[in-house]
Design a protein around this motif. Sequence first.
Motif, PDB file in Angstrom:
ATOM      1  N   UNK A 182      49.672  59.580  -0.340  1.00  9.55           N
ATOM      2  CA  UNK A 182      49.757  61.281  -0.077  1.00  9.55           C
ATOM      3  C   UNK A 182      49.792  61.145   1.291  1.00  9.55           C
ATOM      4  N   UNK A 183      50.185  62.058   1.884  1.00  9.99           N
ATOM      5  CA  UNK A 183      49.999  62.812   2.775  1.00  9.99           C
ATOM      6  C   UNK A 183      49.068  63.510   3.861  1.00  9.99           C
ATOM      7  N   UNK A 184      47.742  62.996   4.298  1.00  2.00           N
ATOM      8  CA  UNK A 184      46.653  62.946   4.549  1.00  2.00           C
ATOM      9  C   UNK A 184      46.644  64.678   5.870  1.00  2.00           C
ATOM     10  N   UNK A 185      47.512  63.567   7.190  1.00  2.00           N
ATOM     11  CA  UNK A 185      47.832  65.154   8.128  1.00  2.00           C
ATOM     12  C   UNK A 185      48.828  65.216   8.571  1.00  2.00           C
ATOM     13  N   UNK A 186      49.142  66.739   9.187  1.00  2.00           N
ATOM     14  CA  UNK A 186      50.615  66.974   9.238  1.00  2.00           C
ATOM     15  C   UNK A 186      51.794  65.212  10.023  1.00  2.00           C
ATOM     16  N   UNK A 187      52.186  64.570   9.650  1.00  2.00           N
ATOM     17  CA  UNK A 187      53.660  64.244  10.792  1.00  2.00           C
ATOM     18  C   UNK A 187      54.813  65.094  11.651  1.00  2.00           C
ATOM     19  N   UNK A 188      54.388  64.627  13.040  1.00  2.00           N
ATOM     20  CA  UNK A 188      54.942  65.227  13.928  1.00  2.00           C
ATOM     21  C   UNK A 188      55.815  64.607  14.531  1.00  2.00           C
ATOM     22  N   UNK A 189      55.868  62.799  14.349  1.00  2.00           N
ATOM     23  CA  UNK A 189      56.879  62.085  14.963  1.00  2.00           C
ATOM     24  C   UNK A 189      57.978  61.789  13.863  1.00  2.00           C
ATOM     25  N   UNK A 190      59.056  61.712  14.052  1.00  2.00           N
ATOM     26  CA  UNK A 190      60.127  62.012  13.356  1.00  2.00           C
ATOM     27  C   UNK A 190      60.612  60.307  12.847  1.00  2.00           C
ATOM     28  N   UNK A 191      60.233  59.362  14.246  1.00  2.00           N
ATOM     29  CA  UNK A 191      60.906  58.041  14.008  1.00  2.00           C
ATOM     30  C   UNK A 191      58.831  56.965  14.135  1.00  2.00           C
ATOM     31  N   UNK A 192      59.285  56.849  13.092  1.00  2.00           N
ATOM     32  CA  UNK A 192      57.648  55.794  12.925  1.00  2.00           C
ATOM     33  C   UNK A 192      58.285  54.946  12.699  1.00  2.00           C
ATOM     34  N   UNK A 193      57.007  53.605  13.264  1.00  2.00           N
ATOM     35  CA  UNK A 193      56.990  52.496  12.431  1.00  2.00           C
ATOM     36  C   UNK A 193      55.800  52.194  11.546  1.00  2.00           C
ATOM     37  N   UNK A 194      55.942  51.191  10.415  1.00  2.00           N
ATOM     38  CA  UNK A 194      55.075  51.517   9.555  1.00  2.00           C
ATOM     39  C   UNK A 194      55.426  49.888   9.569  1.00  2.00           C
ATOM     40  N   UNK A 195      53.083  49.345   9.493  1.00  2.00           N
ATOM     41  CA  UNK A 195      52.843  47.867   9.435  1.00  2.00           C
ATOM     42  C   UNK A 195      51.989  47.330   8.163  1.00  2.00           C
TER      43      UNK A 195
END
Length: 230
Positions: A182-195
């Motif tokens: 689940x999303x715990x904090x709002x996501x401002x960035x629209x381009x994201x790396x998942x590592x």
Amino acid sequence: MNLKSILKDFIDLIFPRCCEGCDMSLAGNEETLCTTCRITLPRIGVNSLSSEVMQYKFINVQQVVSTHSFLLFTKKGKVQKLLHALKYKGCKEVGILLGVMFGQEMLASGSLPDAALIISVPLHRKKKKIRGYNQSDLLAEGFSKATGIPWTGTVLERVRYTDTQTGKSKHERRENVKGVFVIKEPVQQQSIIIIDDVLTTGATLEECAETLLNAGCKQIYILTIALARH
């Protein structure tokens, strides 16, 4: 030779520091991995056949722009040994180093994703409490250190404790992680790396990506330290 160097050499003589990859004694300024291991780790090229295989794993998620793994994972191989040390022996420095090396080599090859934020794949709080840390946080920290892209381990939360994915089919793995983040904090960035550490079927990473996309992200880049061959 100054006093600090003499003292360091003396300590190394009494309590030799060993390479986490080959168990040979580290020399001079070597840290965590010896020079030989750093050079000979089995890397995956950006344009290799393995890269095409990785991208195919996420064919159902069009917003996954690219997928890259740094090293090839084989049973009883050096990469498995390093990741085992990171996950089960408390060798946090292995995670930082591998993240740094991955970031440096992506920069050098001109293949660094155009992303605004790095997000590490979270552990369930129960597993994190047992281990004491999340290995993906360390990988993200190292990658961020090398590239300058900020990272966070607090956007996503793993809300359900799942059985191990080992031994499960691709379908079973996907069902096992469905709805686990689940999303715990709002996501401002629209381009994201998942590592993350290892890419197998991609089920966990795909679930992470879907969760972020549902929260408003537009582009996802997936990076893992290792690719496991089946």
